[in-house]
Design an enzyme around this catalytic site. Structure first.
Site, PDB file in Angstrom:
ATOM      1  N   ILE A  29       0.884  -1.170   0.000  1.00 27.11           N
ATOM      2  CA  ILE A  29       0.000   0.000   0.000  1.00 27.11           C
ATOM      3  C   ILE A  29       0.917   1.213   0.000  1.00 27.11           C
ATOM      4  CG2 ILE A  29      -1.761   1.304   1.233  1.00 27.11           C
ATOM      5  CD1 ILE A  29      -2.669  -1.181   2.579  1.00 27.11           C
ATOM      6  N   SER A  30       0.641   2.169  -0.851  1.00 30.87           N
ATOM      7  CA  SER A  30       1.513   3.341  -0.959  1.00 30.87           C
ATOM      8  C   SER A  30       1.477   4.184   0.310  1.00 30.87           C
ATOM      9  CB  SER A  30       1.082   4.206  -2.148  1.00 30.87           C
ATOM     10  OG  SER A  30       1.269   3.526  -3.360  1.00 30.87           O
ATOM     11  N   GLN A  31       2.508   4.994   0.470  1.00 33.00           N
ATOM     12  CA  GLN A  31       2.557   5.988   1.547  1.00 33.00           C
ATOM     13  C   GLN A  31       1.252   6.786   1.540  1.00 33.00           C
ATOM     14  OE1 GLN A  31       5.403   9.012   0.737  1.00 33.00           O
ATOM     15  NE2 GLN A  31       5.305   9.952   2.757  1.00 33.00           N
TER      16      GLN A  31
END
Length: 243
Positions: free
Chosen positions: A91-93
């Site tokens: 999951i991206s930042q």
């Protein structure tokens, strides 16, 4: 002690622990939102004068990110960075999720395509902003897991499909916005074809596991687009069915 009393005590303990966990998650999520605000204030080049909308921030605030990772840990889920979800994916930042969502300019009546469902977190954000979200994931375990999570959390306007996102999802098109969550050296032509005139595509362009350009493509007329690079990012590579 009688079995019924034991059951009641265990339920009370479970409820107390759950309430403590929820309180922790609310605090962690609130801290995440404040971190996103701080990034947005210092990133005028990427966001422009309009900044980050309260609508996007509210969607981030309402989405329980910890339910989209296997550990279900608040301290892990709301950290200021990407979170592994297995099978080489992340999951991206949080700020990058907010930035891509803002750049996609999603309106309440929009139909949105997401390429790279992962655990379903970005789809959940988009679902609160759009009328319908169609999301494609090429890894079977992730597609199945995301579909179950989104259904359990009542994101009823999200459809998950297993497949190669390079070709888009013609049956769901045309799209008002497209968000691609993996890096590729080019913007897939089928995605541009399925983008409505006036719509936007947001994706990292460049080689996987290296620095890429977060890119916004606006379809200004049939067969005509305007492209701009927004920020330097690092995403996992775009996976094709023949890779």
């Amino acid at each position: 002690m009688k079995p019924l009393l034991l059951f009641v005590l265990s339920m009370v303990t479970f409820a107390r622990d759950a309430a403590a966990e929820d309180a922790e998650c609310v605090r962690e999520r609130g801290a995440m939102i404040e971190t996103i605000r701080a990034y947005a204030q210092s990133d005028a080049r990427a966001l422009g004068p309009q900044g980050l909308s309260e609508r996007v921030l509210e969607a981030m605030k309402q989405t329980k990110r910890h339910l989209f990772i296997a550990e279900r840990s608040c301290s892990i889920a709301y950290v200021d960075g990407p979170v592994p979800i297995g099978l080489g994916q992340t999951i991206s930042q949080p700020y990058i999720v907010a930035l891509m969502t803002q750049l996609a300019a999603v309106a309440p009546d929009h139909v949105v395509l997401e390429v790279g469902t992962g655990s379903g977190y970005q789809a959940a954000i988009l679902a609160q902003l759009a009328r319908k979200v169609c999301t494609i994931e090429i890894i079977p375990q992730l597609a199945e897991g995301a579909a179950k999570t989104l259904k359990k959390l009542a994101y009823d306007n999200v459809s998950v499909r297993l497949g190669d996102g390079y070709d888009g999802w013609p049956e769901c098109s045309p799209f008002d916005a497209i968000v691609v969550t993996a890096a590729l050296g080019e913007v897939p032509p089928p995605l541009i074809e399925q983008l409505r005139v006036g719509g936007r595509l947001v994706m990292p362009v460049g080689a996987g596991y290296s620095t890429q350009q977060l890119t916004v493509v606006e379809k200004i007329a049939p067969g005509k687009t305007a492209t701009r690079a927004v920020a330097l990012v690092r995403f996992v590579p775009f996976t094709r069915s023949n890779d």
